[in-house]
Design a protein around this motif. Sequence first.
Motif, PDB file in Angstrom:
ATOM      1  N   SER A 106       0.690  -1.501  -0.256  1.00  0.00           N
ATOM      2  CA  SER A 106      -0.106  -0.028   0.206  1.00  0.00           C
ATOM      3  C   SER A 106       0.695   1.391  -0.195  1.00  0.00           C
ATOM      4  O   SER A 106       0.962   2.533  -0.594  1.00  0.00           O
ATOM      5  CB  SER A 106      -0.906   0.115   1.211  1.00  0.00           C
ATOM      6  OG  SER A 106      -1.757  -1.051   1.026  1.00  0.00           O
ATOM      7  N   GLU A 129      -9.750  -2.004   2.127  1.00  0.00           N
ATOM      8  CA  GLU A 129      -9.787  -2.826   3.127  1.00  0.00           C
ATOM      9  C   GLU A 129      -8.723  -1.646   4.429  1.00  0.00           C
ATOM     10  O   GLU A 129      -9.196  -2.016   5.281  1.00  0.00           O
ATOM     11  CB  GLU A 129      -7.790  -2.682   2.869  1.00  0.00           C
ATOM     12  CG  GLU A 129      -7.563  -4.674   2.655  1.00  0.00           C
ATOM     13  CD  GLU A 129      -6.765  -4.807   2.006  1.00  0.00           C
ATOM     14  OE1 GLU A 129      -5.153  -4.858   2.288  1.00  0.00           O
ATOM     15  OE2 GLU A 129      -6.447  -6.508   1.813  1.00  0.00           O
ATOM     16  N   GLU A 130      -8.553  -0.073   3.499  1.00  0.00           N
ATOM     17  CA  GLU A 130      -8.668   0.504   5.141  1.00  0.00           C
ATOM     18  C   GLU A 130      -9.717   2.108   4.704  1.00  0.00           C
ATOM     19  O   GLU A 130     -10.379   2.041   3.592  1.00  0.00           O
ATOM     20  CB  GLU A 130      -7.327   1.016   4.605  1.00  0.00           C
ATOM     21  CG  GLU A 130      -5.711   0.158   5.135  1.00  0.00           C
ATOM     22  CD  GLU A 130      -4.340   1.244   4.598  1.00  0.00           C
ATOM     23  OE1 GLU A 130      -3.674   1.834   5.562  1.00  0.00           O
ATOM     24  OE2 GLU A 130      -4.323   0.996   3.384  1.00  0.00           O
ATOM     25  N   ASP A 176      -7.130  -1.810  -3.791  1.00  0.00           N
ATOM     26  CA  ASP A 176      -6.222  -2.855  -2.475  1.00  0.00           C
ATOM     27  C   ASP A 176      -7.486  -2.741  -1.697  1.00  0.00           C
ATOM     28  O   ASP A 176      -7.707  -2.541  -1.129  1.00  0.00           O
ATOM     29  CB  ASP A 176      -5.223  -1.338  -2.179  1.00  0.00           C
ATOM     30  CG  ASP A 176      -4.500  -1.702  -1.501  1.00  0.00           C
ATOM     31  OD1 ASP A 176      -4.121  -3.036  -0.681  1.00  0.00           O
ATOM     32  OD2 ASP A 176      -3.815  -0.926  -0.354  1.00  0.00           O
TER      33      ASP A 176
HETATM   34 MG    MG Z   1      -1.982  -3.034   2.732  1.00  0.00          MG
END
Ligand code: MG
Length: 469
Positions: A106, A129-130, A176
């Motif tokens: 990332s 994911e974030e 991502d």
């Molecule tokens: Mg990552």
Amino acid sequence: MAKRSSTFACQACGAVYQRWQGKCDACGEWNSIAEESSAAASAAPVAAGGARLKKGRTFALENLQGEAMDAPRTPSGIAELDRVTGGGFVKGSVILLGGEPGIGKSTLLIQAAAAIARKGARAVYISGEESAGQVRLRAQRLGLQDAPVELAAETSVEDILATLSQGAPPRLVIIDSIQTMWTEAAEAAPGTVTQVRAAAQGLIRFAKGSGAAIILVGHVTKDGQIAGPRVVEHMVDAVMSFEGDAGHHFRILRAVKNRFGATDEIGVFEMGGEGLVEVPNPSALFLGARDAKVSGTAVFAGMEGTRPLLIEIQALVTPSALGTPRRAVVGWDTSRLAMVIAVLEARAGVRLAMHDVYMNVAGGFRIMEPAADLAVAAALVSSMVDIPIPPEMTLFGEVSLSGLVRPVPQAAARLKEAAKLGFSEAMLPDGLQDAAGKTGLTLHPMRQIADLVAEIAGGKGNPKRSARI
Ligand code: MG
Ligand code: TYD
């Protein structure tokens, strides 16, 4: 003809079965096989004989002479990244970037997106994911907050594609990760092979249609495979892996497959407080702090793609207390080490069968080249007889089962790098002496592995020689 309404696919490797079973025959995983409805797989052509086949549309066929579509590239300006992609991101191409959790995927990609955006091109970063806040926080830590990257936390492929289709097509899109994406085109649960494959398909179609370059982040399993669908590796234009070692700060970006460039190039980065920093001269890094007076180390003059790289190889040979001696390798191929040991035994009389052998590549680097054989053999012999290899010596050469030292490519580049870093001698395969050119290196050409043993252990005034071998 019997019609099946569903198939069973291994969620680890993508192998397809007609009925459920506990263990996948293809990859050996247990409990990884799940049912998938055939609606999801209907993108594949219908079986022969299917009466309901849609009549095909005709299309014009072309020849090879026509105008080749040039592959305009967008360099990121991060030289180590551009080297691995083959000179920049190709329009409409899709790259799969694999790597262990926490390795810095990332971080690398937000830096790449920021670099592209700063050049005035549209770069979009979609995180599944974030949260957007977390990505923003990281970007701020890296000093990238001023870069006009477009950011979102989204997982629905349909929503993402609808959003991306608005306005000018982006130059770079980061997804991502692909395992967090889901699409309505497939009925399976998110994270399953079917979902990942369908999501990748949708994104790839968008890339080809719009000309945007897309990077898909892929998680890897314990043994280094990109988790889930191997099929995705076949669908994308390039597969890259981001590697590193938890104990070291540097990271290596490697192209595993690349339709638009060479696959043997690497990019070297160092993970620091300000994110990933390029390492333009990795030899110094991998050579590390050397203790020249210790036996069992040899400096290998290696090549990674077009780039020479000097790497220290360390070996420790100790008498074994076990019936089956230990062989432990870090950074090289275990079976290749077994081969070098066997050749040393059979062709040069170096008896390692009663010894434990430990081998390590300094700095956590992983060597792929067979050209390292000679340096590995030298490190083993040096440790065995406890005679250090001269610190100004560098080595390269492949060893065949017959004990012959065989030539390897790019000798001139290897020797030039060695001379540049202050080495003054080289052991190399016989016949490559011309490659030294004007480097001024003192050369020790080798024909047989026995020549190497004699050179290291049999030097005049080495009383230990007869005692140890
Ligand atoms: Mg990552
Ligand atoms: P990350 O990019 O989140 O890894 P991935 O996406 O591959 O899972 O990297 C996380 C790791 O990198 C984390 O352990 C902390 C480290 N790191 C630094 O050392 N310096 C930095 O500036 C950043 C952003 C991360």
